[in-house]
Design a protein around this motif. Sequence first.
Motif: not given
Length: 373
Positions: A176-205
């Motif tokens: 299923g395709r959904y829209k997500f808010f990119i809450k945080e991006v971390k640079n780890t030894t395994k590469g970029a870790q992208v934390i997504l959110s559907r509940s953050d107020v930023g998604l509404v904005k």
Amino acid sequence: MNQEFINALTEIEKSKGISSDIIIEALEKALIKSYEKNFNDNGNVSVSINRENGETKIYSIKKVVEEVEDPITEISIHKARELRSNLELGDEITIEVTPRNFGRIAAQTARNIVIQKIKDAEREIIYNEFIDREKEIITGLVQRIDRGIIYVDLGKVEGIVPYEEQIPNENYKINGRYKFFIKEVKNTTKGAQVILSRSDVGLVKRLLELEVPEINEGIVEVFSIAREAGSRTKLAVFARDENVDPVGACVGFKGSRVRTIVDELNGEKLDIIVWDKDIKKFLANSLSPTEVEQVFINEEEKVARVIVDNDQLSLAIGKEGQNARLAAKLTGWKIDIKGSQQYLDEIQSEDLKVEFPEEQEYIAGILSEDHED
């Protein structure tokens, strides 16, 4: 290593954007470790790689001494002068010690270093791309759900939606395709870790910015948002142009704009109210759709007492206190809501104290009206 290696480095530099100098410097450090490991030489050694033809040589730096005690780090004055006649005791001399079969070790080490550097560069490119998109909106494909965590295909990288960033009771379908808010991006030894959110107020904005051109143009601005994901969101907006209705702009013709956002949020209720610099009006608006009778405020402590008609009390508080709770989050004020009769009864019984300016005058007015009736 040979000319082909140098040519390959040049090609990698063009295609991957990785400096050949960075690869060679990393390779020189790795070759020193390989030499020490394979030839049991923990002396003071250095590696030189010819940038033109790829020729690799190992050098040992030795101290000139009268009598050698450690052949790895020392050389006798007699042997040293055979190599360079002007040397004295205590001087240092650099001697080539490249083993015969070191080319094979160098080639394998070079291959590993290049592969690692390419991986590092690709990870860095992806990280830089997504760090620039932090706090933005992105569309992704749900790949799998494991132990409550949703894994989302974002193309170049996989994003994750932790349980606490999901909308309660939302049914996420595989593929299923959904829209997500990119809450945080971390640079780890395994590469970029992208934390997504559907509940953050930023998604509404961000959804509002997609659907309401007036927001992108700066004509209408979002002042604040309060959200209980999956249930209800309140947002306060205002217009910089007095001829523009900020709520109407967000709602759209026949509710078309707000409906698109509500559909994306699976039916989450959206209350859009007008922000007002007059805090009393803003507090009254925040309790929409309630009709507010009176607002008393303590600006220093950001505490308000709001009086509503008796039949509006349950609406003002909302189911399980949600309307009042969201209004408090939206305004940043502590709000005490009273029905007009409840308020008067508690004042007269002294269960409630007069604490705000203009409150005594309001009470006197009510009592005067009751006396006339």
